[in-house]
Design an enzyme around this catalytic site. Sequence first.
Site, PDB file in Angstrom:
ATOM      1  N   HIS A 123       0.834  -1.207   0.000  1.00 48.86           N
ATOM      2  CA  HIS A 123       0.000   0.000   0.000  1.00 48.86           C
ATOM      3  C   HIS A 123       0.868   1.255   0.000  1.00 48.86           C
ATOM      4  O   HIS A 123       0.631   2.194  -0.776  1.00 48.86           O
ATOM      5  CB  HIS A 123      -0.920  -0.025   1.223  1.00 48.86           C
ATOM      6  CG  HIS A 123      -1.633   1.245   1.496  1.00 48.86           C
ATOM      7  ND1 HIS A 123      -2.911   1.503   1.065  1.00 48.86           N
ATOM      8  CD2 HIS A 123      -1.245   2.354   2.181  1.00 48.86           C
ATOM      9  CE1 HIS A 123      -3.281   2.713   1.449  1.00 48.86           C
ATOM     10  NE2 HIS A 123      -2.284   3.247   2.135  1.00 48.86           N
ATOM     11  N   GLU A 124       1.873   1.281   0.867  1.00 48.03           N
ATOM     12  CA  GLU A 124       2.732   2.465   0.952  1.00 48.03           C
ATOM     13  C   GLU A 124       3.529   2.663  -0.333  1.00 48.03           C
ATOM     14  O   GLU A 124       3.728   3.798  -0.784  1.00 48.03           O
ATOM     15  CB  GLU A 124       3.663   2.348   2.160  1.00 48.03           C
ATOM     16  CG  GLU A 124       2.939   2.302   3.499  1.00 48.03           C
ATOM     17  CD  GLU A 124       2.064   3.519   3.754  1.00 48.03           C
ATOM     18  OE1 GLU A 124       2.426   4.620   3.296  1.00 48.03           O
ATOM     19  OE2 GLU A 124       1.006   3.368   4.386  1.00 48.03           O
TER      20      GLU A 124
END
Length: 264
Positions: A123-124
């Site tokens: 996600h990051e």
Amino acid sequence: MRKTFFLTAAALLTACATAPTGRTQLMIVSDAEMSRMGAAAFDQIKSEGKVANDPGRERYVRCIADALIAELPAPWRDQPWEVALMADDSANAFALPGGKVGVNTGLLRVATTPDQVAAVVGHELGHVVSKHGAERMSQQMAAQGAMAAAAVAGAASGNDNAQALALLGIGATVGVLLPYSRLHESEADELGQRYMAAAGFDPRAAATLWENMQANAGDSRPPALLSTHPDPTRRAERLAARAPSLMPVYEEARAAGRAPQCRL
């Protein structure tokens, strides 16, 4: 002066880019500038003594991050990346432009499997690949320019526009900046789940991770309208609904030998 502000606004409208999801983005800040800022921020974090002295868990998070980075599109997968374990009890991680990844020790208490950790790190990384940081800065610059233009217009007309400026500021925050942040989170969820499947991590774990996050958060969330993150229940539902379409990607990765052996 008013003409200058309107010309500036027109220039901002031409500063467009395209996100990996196909969405048009306002983009004023350059990649090189974002990379410099990301590297400087990471160096500051390290200089403050926040890097954990735990070689075993550091190898664990680096193994997960390296597997995900290998599946990023060019040029991100080709640049050198620095991965660090941060001595922080909050269940979080971050990735910065310039090839920097930090995983908090607190995340490992909530993300209990390598697949769940991969959901967060993926996600990051999705934020970085989508250039969400640069887009957010560009949005803020545009919002500040609009407020300045309103101030000049009010002063020229002789009106007391303090209240109007306050309302404009609130409108910019609730109407533009926060919704875009929620959109960024959803885009990063989508990309991160793709990356984890391609790297050989089970994409179904992304929904489980957010269920864990919700249980860990308790009743501390702000109202959904003013939150920069999507509602965790709906987030988990969307991730769970998307997972079946990514299972062939995951199974193909495993068949090709992409089965990360990341263990504590």
